[in-house]
Design a protein around this motif. Sequence first.
Motif, mmCIF file in Angstrom:
data_model
loop_
_atom_site.group_PDB
_atom_site.id
_atom_site.type_symbol
_atom_site.label_atom_id
_atom_site.label_comp_id
_atom_site.label_asym_id
_atom_site.label_seq_id
_atom_site.Cartn_x
_atom_site.Cartn_y
_atom_site.Cartn_z
ATOM 1 N N GLY A 1 -1.768 -9.347 5.168
ATOM 2 C CA GLY A 1 -0.457 -8.705 5.177
ATOM 3 C C GLY A 1 0.494 -9.335 6.171
ATOM 4 O O GLY A 1 1.307 -8.643 6.794
ATOM 5 N N SER B 1 5.476 1.126 1.111
ATOM 6 C CA SER B 1 5.139 0.795 2.488
ATOM 7 C C SER B 1 6.360 0.873 3.393
ATOM 8 O O SER B 1 6.306 1.434 4.495
ATOM 9 C CB SER B 1 4.533 -0.609 2.538
ATOM 10 O OG SER B 1 4.371 -1.040 3.856
ATOM 11 N N ILE C 1 -0.106 0.603 10.380
ATOM 12 C CA ILE C 1 -1.290 1.106 9.681
ATOM 13 C C ILE C 1 -0.876 2.043 8.554
ATOM 14 O O ILE C 1 -1.397 1.956 7.435
ATOM 15 C CB ILE C 1 -2.271 1.784 10.660
ATOM 16 C CG1 ILE C 1 -2.923 0.727 11.561
ATOM 17 C CG2 ILE C 1 -3.337 2.588 9.914
ATOM 18 C CD1 ILE C 1 -3.763 1.283 12.693
ATOM 19 N N ALA D 1 0.356 -0.124 5.785
ATOM 20 C CA ALA D 1 -0.733 -0.798 5.069
ATOM 21 C C ALA D 1 -1.448 0.165 4.121
ATOM 22 O O ALA D 1 -1.784 -0.198 2.986
ATOM 23 C CB ALA D 1 -1.727 -1.396 6.069
ATOM 24 N N VAL D 2 -1.658 1.395 4.583
ATOM 25 C CA VAL D 2 -2.294 2.406 3.727
ATOM 26 C C VAL D 2 -1.409 2.696 2.513
ATOM 27 O O VAL D 2 -1.887 2.762 1.370
ATOM 28 C CB VAL D 2 -2.586 3.692 4.539
ATOM 29 C CG1 VAL D 2 -2.911 4.863 3.632
ATOM 30 C CG2 VAL D 2 -3.713 3.454 5.537
ATOM 31 N N HIS E 1 0.854 0.734 1.203
ATOM 32 C CA HIS E 1 0.897 -0.469 0.373
ATOM 33 C C HIS E 1 -0.304 -0.509 -0.564
ATOM 34 O O HIS E 1 -0.162 -0.720 -1.777
ATOM 35 C CB HIS E 1 0.920 -1.694 1.286
ATOM 36 C CG HIS E 1 1.353 -2.952 0.606
ATOM 37 N ND1 HIS E 1 0.487 -3.737 -0.100
ATOM 38 C CD2 HIS E 1 2.559 -3.557 0.535
ATOM 39 C CE1 HIS E 1 1.142 -4.787 -0.580
ATOM 40 N NE2 HIS E 1 2.398 -4.693 -0.214
ATOM 41 N N ASN E 2 -1.497 -0.312 -0.009
ATOM 42 C CA ASN E 2 -2.710 -0.350 -0.833
ATOM 43 C C ASN E 2 -2.768 0.803 -1.824
ATOM 44 O O ASN E 2 -3.216 0.625 -2.958
ATOM 45 C CB ASN E 2 -3.952 -0.349 0.055
ATOM 46 C CG ASN E 2 -4.201 -1.697 0.689
ATOM 47 O OD1 ASN E 2 -3.898 -2.720 0.111
ATOM 48 N ND2 ASN E 2 -4.749 -1.688 1.889
ATOM 49 N N LEU F 1 -8.591 1.174 2.034
ATOM 50 C CA LEU F 1 -8.018 1.947 3.144
ATOM 51 C C LEU F 1 -8.700 1.597 4.460
ATOM 52 O O LEU F 1 -8.043 1.527 5.500
ATOM 53 C CB LEU F 1 -8.102 3.449 2.866
ATOM 54 C CG LEU F 1 -7.254 3.951 1.702
ATOM 55 C CD1 LEU F 1 -7.415 5.458 1.554
ATOM 56 C CD2 LEU F 1 -5.792 3.586 1.883
ATOM 57 N N THR G 1 -9.979 -1.310 5.119
ATOM 58 C CA THR G 1 -9.425 -2.627 5.432
ATOM 59 C C THR G 1 -8.012 -2.505 5.993
ATOM 60 O O THR G 1 -7.617 -3.265 6.879
ATOM 61 C CB THR G 1 -9.410 -3.500 4.155
ATOM 62 O OG1 THR G 1 -10.718 -3.526 3.606
ATOM 63 C CG2 THR G 1 -8.977 -4.914 4.460
ATOM 64 N N SER G 2 -7.263 -1.514 5.511
ATOM 65 C CA SER G 2 -5.891 -1.278 5.991
ATOM 66 C C SER G 2 -5.840 -0.993 7.475
ATOM 67 O O SER G 2 -4.866 -1.343 8.150
ATOM 68 C CB SER G 2 -5.254 -0.104 5.248
ATOM 69 O OG SER G 2 -5.125 -0.355 3.896
ATOM 70 N N THR H 1 -6.111 -4.579 9.097
ATOM 71 C CA THR H 1 -4.950 -5.433 8.836
ATOM 72 C C THR H 1 -3.676 -4.814 9.396
ATOM 73 O O THR H 1 -2.824 -5.517 9.924
ATOM 74 C CB THR H 1 -4.788 -5.695 7.326
ATOM 75 O OG1 THR H 1 -4.625 -4.449 6.644
ATOM 76 C CG2 THR H 1 -5.984 -6.437 6.765
ATOM 77 N N GLY H 2 -3.548 -3.484 9.303
ATOM 78 C CA GLY H 2 -2.388 -2.798 9.866
ATOM 79 C C GLY H 2 -2.347 -2.922 11.379
ATOM 80 O O GLY H 2 -1.279 -3.073 11.979
#
Length: 173
Positions: free
Chosen positions: A39, A88, A110, A113-114, A116-117, A141, A143-144, A147-148
């Motif tokens: 991301g 997002s 975060i 990112a959540v 977005h997914n 989630l 993974t979010s 990455t977040g």
Amino acid sequence: MKNLKKLIFLSLLVSLGLALSIIESFIPIPFIIPGAKLGLSNMVVLITLVVFGLKEALIVGILKSLVFTLATGSISSLFYSLSGSTLSCITMFLVFNYFSNVFSLIGVSIFGAVAHNTAQILVASLMMNNYKIFSYLPVLLLTSLFTGYFTGLASIFISKNLKKTFPKIYKTN
């Protein structure tokens, strides 16, 4: 002249987001999770949100998605990218504006990112006409969170340096 400078700065942000998206598409992620990405280009949207506001962040996110589709030729990814970027951005705006006393940019990222997914899984479910794809969401989630966190940490660093370098552009909306 002020609007021209803002337009040029936003154009640079879209270009930077596009470049990060293209670079990220070449990075192999050693995960079991197919389709998971860092991301990196979402940092650009988050920074645009912090510096300029929601309208500009939505514009940067949408233009980044459109130009990435034109650059790669992947039309199907447009739906995933647009939905993820839009939800997002709106989520990050709400968390940043109303809960910034509780969450730092890491928390805002975060949440983004959540969102977005979640949007991407929803679009995949609609496109494939299969609700079982939601079983993939808990893994995404999780993974979010990572990455977040990375995106938010980098955004804190970048926005602090931007504030020092370009103090006049902050909160021009």
